[in-house]
Design a protein around this motif. Structure first.
Motif, PDB file in Angstrom:
ATOM      1  N   ASP A 150      27.850  33.307  42.392  1.00 31.53           N
ATOM      2  CA  ASP A 150      27.235  34.349  43.226  1.00 31.53           C
ATOM      3  C   ASP A 150      28.311  35.219  43.869  1.00 31.53           C
ATOM      4  O   ASP A 150      29.304  34.714  44.393  1.00 31.53           O
ATOM      5  CB  ASP A 150      26.382  33.709  44.324  1.00 31.53           C
ATOM      6  N   GLY A 151      28.109  36.499  43.806  1.00 35.92           N
ATOM      7  CA  GLY A 151      29.046  37.432  44.432  1.00 35.92           C
ATOM      8  C   GLY A 151      30.123  37.935  43.494  1.00 35.92           C
ATOM      9  O   GLY A 151      30.828  38.895  43.820  1.00 35.92           O
ATOM     10  N   LEU A 152      30.255  37.295  42.320  1.00 36.31           N
ATOM     11  CA  LEU A 152      31.332  37.709  41.420  1.00 36.31           C
ATOM     12  C   LEU A 152      31.039  39.078  40.796  1.00 36.31           C
ATOM     13  O   LEU A 152      31.949  39.863  40.559  1.00 36.31           O
ATOM     14  CB  LEU A 152      31.553  36.666  40.325  1.00 36.31           C
ATOM     15  N   GLY A 153      29.750  39.357  40.545  1.00 37.45           N
ATOM     16  CA  GLY A 153      29.395  40.660  40.003  1.00 37.45           C
ATOM     17  C   GLY A 153      29.756  41.775  40.974  1.00 37.45           C
ATOM     18  O   GLY A 153      30.283  42.820  40.575  1.00 37.45           O
ATOM     19  N   GLN A 154      29.501  41.539  42.262  1.00 40.40           N
ATOM     20  CA  GLN A 154      29.852  42.535  43.278  1.00 40.40           C
ATOM     21  C   GLN A 154      31.361  42.717  43.353  1.00 40.40           C
ATOM     22  O   GLN A 154      31.861  43.838  43.484  1.00 40.40           O
ATOM     23  CB  GLN A 154      29.313  42.101  44.645  1.00 40.40           C
ATOM     24  N   GLU A 155      32.096  41.609  43.233  1.00 39.29           N
ATOM     25  CA  GLU A 155      33.556  41.717  43.292  1.00 39.29           C
ATOM     26  C   GLU A 155      34.098  42.472  42.077  1.00 39.29           C
ATOM     27  O   GLU A 155      35.038  43.266  42.211  1.00 39.29           O
ATOM     28  CB  GLU A 155      34.202  40.336  43.386  1.00 39.29           C
ATOM     29  N   LEU A 156      33.506  42.233  40.904  1.00 40.79           N
ATOM     30  CA  LEU A 156      33.916  42.996  39.721  1.00 40.79           C
ATOM     31  C   LEU A 156      33.738  44.496  39.967  1.00 40.79           C
ATOM     32  O   LEU A 156      34.627  45.297  39.656  1.00 40.79           O
ATOM     33  CB  LEU A 156      33.069  42.577  38.515  1.00 40.79           C
ATOM     34  N   GLU A 157      32.581  44.850  40.515  1.00 41.97           N
ATOM     35  CA  GLU A 157      32.304  46.259  40.791  1.00 41.97           C
ATOM     36  C   GLU A 157      33.296  46.814  41.804  1.00 41.97           C
ATOM     37  O   GLU A 157      33.844  47.917  41.632  1.00 41.97           O
ATOM     38  CB  GLU A 157      30.876  46.416  41.316  1.00 41.97           C
ATOM     39  N   ASP A 158      33.557  46.059  42.884  1.00 43.49           N
ATOM     40  CA  ASP A 158      34.472  46.527  43.923  1.00 43.49           C
ATOM     41  C   ASP A 158      35.886  46.698  43.381  1.00 43.49           C
ATOM     42  O   ASP A 158      36.596  47.647  43.740  1.00 43.49           O
ATOM     43  CB  ASP A 158      34.474  45.538  45.092  1.00 43.49           C
ATOM     44  N   ARG A 159      36.311  45.768  42.527  1.00 44.58           N
ATOM     45  CA  ARG A 159      37.655  45.862  41.957  1.00 44.58           C
ATOM     46  C   ARG A 159      37.766  47.059  41.019  1.00 44.58           C
ATOM     47  O   ARG A 159      38.811  47.706  40.951  1.00 44.58           O
ATOM     48  CB  ARG A 159      37.998  44.570  41.199  1.00 44.58           C
ATOM     49  N   TRP A 160      36.698  47.358  40.294  1.00 44.65           N
ATOM     50  CA  TRP A 160      36.727  48.499  39.386  1.00 44.65           C
ATOM     51  C   TRP A 160      36.770  49.812  40.163  1.00 44.65           C
ATOM     52  O   TRP A 160      37.521  50.736  39.827  1.00 44.65           O
ATOM     53  CB  TRP A 160      35.498  48.471  38.475  1.00 44.65           C
ATOM     54  N   LEU A 161      35.987  49.881  41.220  1.00 49.38           N
ATOM     55  CA  LEU A 161      35.886  51.115  41.997  1.00 49.38           C
ATOM     56  C   LEU A 161      36.955  51.225  43.083  1.00 49.38           C
ATOM     57  O   LEU A 161      37.050  52.253  43.749  1.00 49.38           O
ATOM     58  CB  LEU A 161      34.492  51.219  42.626  1.00 49.38           C
ATOM     59  N   GLY A 162      37.738  50.156  43.291  1.00 40.69           N
ATOM     60  CA  GLY A 162      38.779  50.208  44.308  1.00 40.69           C
ATOM     61  C   GLY A 162      38.243  50.102  45.715  1.00 40.69           C
ATOM     62  O   GLY A 162      38.819  50.681  46.653  1.00 40.69           O
TER      63      GLY A 162
END
Length: 201
Positions: free
Chosen positions: A22-34
């Motif tokens: 849980d939360g890894l999808g959000q972290e992937l998005e945040d890392r991609w978008l900076g």
């Protein structure tokens, strides 16, 4: 834009669900978008995600990895320049921990899988100014790659279902390589965009 599709329709989403991350999808998005992180390329995100899954396998096997062990095992499993003997040693080390190396490799995702998950499931998008031609070109090409993958997957599944093609579970990978004939350097399209050019002076 909030997710509006079943995450398990995507390979990344299936793995997040399988390992209860849980939360890894959000972290992937945040890392991609900076957002809260230095913006990462899709290729580096795929490597980061794959290492995360590999570490989770270690933990579930009751074998917490030592410092640097995940990076080393991942390199030995995926680097084309690694010798067959070194790769076999890595596979043996995994088997000793009751981790299936072949299944592990099959679960590794490509940068294209990350892109499809982020854009189609999570609705993420990098906004570029009109002057950012590289960003615009990157988005256009990635959309075309995703569309091509979808077309190939659809045809393969139709052929398999009709009994005209024998194939198990599969992943379609498209790797575009750019060769500069002046300096002789070769890069994937993503790496060429990320570094801003080749080795030409």
């Amino acid at each position: 834009m909030p997710p509006d599709s079943d995450p398990t329709e995507y390979k990344v989403g299936r793995l997040i669900d399988k390992y209860d991350l849980d939360g890894l999808g959000q972290e992937l998005e945040d890392r991609w978008l900076g957002r809260g992180y230095e913006s990462q390329s899709l290729r580096s995100l795929a490597d980061w995600f794959n290492k995360y899954i590999l570490e989770e396998k270690f933990n579930r096997a009751g074998e917490p990895p030592m410092d640097g062990e995940i990076d080393n095992i991942y390199r030995l499993l995926t680097d084309d320049e690694v010798t067959s003997g070194m790769r076999l040693d890595a596979e043996t080390a995994l088997e000793e921990k009751d981790i299936d190396p072949e299944n592990t490799r099959k679960e590794f995702v490509s940068h294209q899988s990350v892109y499809v998950y982020l854009t189609e499931h999570r609705g993420a998008s990098k906004q570029h100014s009109s002057k950012d031609r590289i960003g615009s070109a990157r988005d256009t090409i990635q959309r075309l790659q995703s569309r091509l993958i979808a077309v190939i997957e659809n045809h393969l599944e139709q052929l398999r279902n009709a009994g005209e093609l024998t194939i198990g579970e599969f992943t379609v990978l498209i790797d575009i390589q750019i060769l500069c004939e002046d300096c002789g350097s070769s890069y994937s399209l993503t790496d060429l965009f990320d570094r801003g050019g080749c080795d030409c002076e």
